[in-house]
Design an enzyme around this catalytic site. Sequence first.
Site, short mmCIF file in Angstrom:
data_model
loop_
_atom_site.label_atom_id
_atom_site.label_comp_id
_atom_site.label_asym_id
_atom_site.label_seq_id
_atom_site.Cartn_x
_atom_site.Cartn_y
_atom_site.Cartn_z
N GLU A 153 0.82 -1.22 0.00
CA GLU A 153 0.00 0.00 0.00
C GLU A 153 0.85 1.27 0.00
O GLU A 153 0.79 2.09 0.92
CB GLU A 153 -0.97 -0.01 1.18
CG GLU A 153 -1.98 -1.13 1.10
CD GLU A 153 -2.93 -1.19 2.31
OE1 GLU A 153 -3.94 -1.91 2.23
OE2 GLU A 153 -2.63 -0.52 3.34
N GLU A 312 -7.04 -7.50 -1.15
CA GLU A 312 -7.49 -7.38 0.24
C GLU A 312 -8.89 -6.79 0.27
O GLU A 312 -9.18 -5.83 -0.44
CB GLU A 312 -6.60 -6.45 1.06
CG GLU A 312 -5.25 -6.97 1.46
CD GLU A 312 -4.53 -5.99 2.38
OE1 GLU A 312 -5.21 -5.26 3.13
OE2 GLU A 312 -3.29 -5.95 2.34
#
Length: 673
Positions: A153, A312
């Site tokens: 991320e 995710e």
Amino acid sequence: MPETSPRGLTRLAFGGDYNPEQWPESVWQEDVRLMREAGVTMVSVGIFSWALLEPSPGVYDFGWLDRLLDLLHEHGIRADLGTPTVCPPVWFYRAHPEALPVTPGGVRHEFGSRAAICHSNADYRAAAAGITTRLAERYGDHPALAMWHVHNEYGVPVSACYCDSCAAHFRRWLEATYATVEAVNEAWGTAFWGQRYTDFEQINPPRATPTAVNPAQALDYKRFADATMRENFRMERDILHRLSPGIPVTTNFMTALSQCDSVDYWAWGREVDLVTNDHYLITDGRRTHVNLAMAADLTRSVAGGAPWLLLEHSTSGVNWQPRNPAKAPGQMARNSLAHVARGSDGALFFQWRQSRRGAEKFHSAMLPHGGTGTRVWREVVELGAALDSLGQVRGTRTQADVAVLWDWHSWWAQNLEWRPSEDHDARERADAFYEALYDRHLTVDFAHPEADLSRYPLVVVPALYLMTEAAGDNLKEYVEGGGTLVVSYFSGIVDEHDAVHEGPYPGALRDVLGLTVEEFSPLLQGQSVRVSGPDGSELSGDVWTEFVVPRGAETVWTYADGLTAGHPAVTRHRLGEGTAWYVSTRLGAEGLDALLGWAIEDARVAPHADLPRDVEVVRRTGESGSYLFAVNHTASDAKVPLEAHGTELLTGERAAGRLEVPAGAVRVVRLDG
């Protein structure tokens, strides 16, 4: 060339982040047994494991990871292997405290969280290259390896650092970008407030100042910070490509506008072998499934329309919002399959086993604290079976009806200081226009303003404050060629350096819209205006109004009150073979629906069959066939018209005429022919 899908995976991906280092090895056998029971096909491992893999400088311990990957392979589970460079060990920071990022105000962050990284720091780069090289040398041809997962991320929670290393790196970036300091002065408009530079060494990052900083400098620093993170990704990617040939390399994006605003995903999408995304529902009172659809469409668009992968999301509630409700029964599967409908070749979660310790111990997981006797576990097993039955969808592409233009650079620029109204929010307009298109059951591609738009009958511009001349020419050519364009206010105003386009507003869009804007007239908080149509009907606007002067455009709706009373509020311009619409106030849902209804007529977009609100119908097609996904987000059963007979893949039943979709359920029909 590396593959663009996980190696060795012949079904849709299903699984999640697996962090076995949090558990004794005696638990691992139970984990893989339950993974098999749930139908898990792939897990992400090693993402936060640097401190275990390299417990002290140059000393490595790969034994536990060897055993883990062998165990996964033995049970037929593929591995998405992470490079753990998002969390350097404490020993690294004690040796190199300058690798911790510094805020604009000069405060250096401390160790103890995650992603506390100065991406310009040479010692960090060397250490990241070192651990990545060791992993690639050891596991580059491991039979369990499906793909590489670099970092985690990027851009969250820190994207930019303002330390002296970054200042030096920024100067080098500026010199590579502009060549001369004179070009920087021109781009930044440094004649204003006497900010002129005579040498690159005089330039610093836009640190804390008594009042607003130079906006062009601030915009370039956002570009620099994004480019610097991308440099580090490319460094690791290239190591992996060299030492682990043929294995795809990715990093997990966060494309939802509700989750990350510091990354230019158009640029990042060109760097990864496979686009992946993390998405979490934002429980702010909005229709969360619309945000989900928007994020999925945006991710697919960043992938150039190719299949992507949801790496995710959550099985139920998360832990980092002010209030974290559980997902309703069936919502996990519905969310997952909605992503698949919009192009994902699977659905993975954070995480496999719920943590007992640490900051995310209340974040839901595939295997909850309550174990296999829980509702979440039962739904995980059901979802695994559902995804297994949809394996033939893998590799097909989602079909879109219309395009929405979006540019992260424009978003960055609009969010800088001292704009005409803080109530005008680019993300809010993007959400609102997307929701209006969603409610008309239209599937959306997002596109860069300079992209080829010729295949779309309708293109919508919710908010593009920054627009290059090339983008303006592109939209003019699109409309002249027969396209229908809808533009919302405060678009086309500045160029790539945040300089107002020469001449009257809206700069880059004057010609295609057939109008000029003499003056902005933002409204005060709580104010609204009435907008009247030729048939006497009325709409309501707020936040923003303008003094619009038609120069070829026709007035369709007019301000009925307020400072701009009598001036055009909505215009329509016929140009060449197409039409351009402009709306100069913030319309609510009713107004946007009316506006888009007129534009859809101009665009001759084929109307979709009558469908209930919050029942979405999306199509994926490819060599294996054509698939209709019907996702029912309502509490009532729904009927979806079918244009052809087919087989419903989740139940095995034949479908013809109208498809029954139970409340809260998903149905997927492989159409005959």
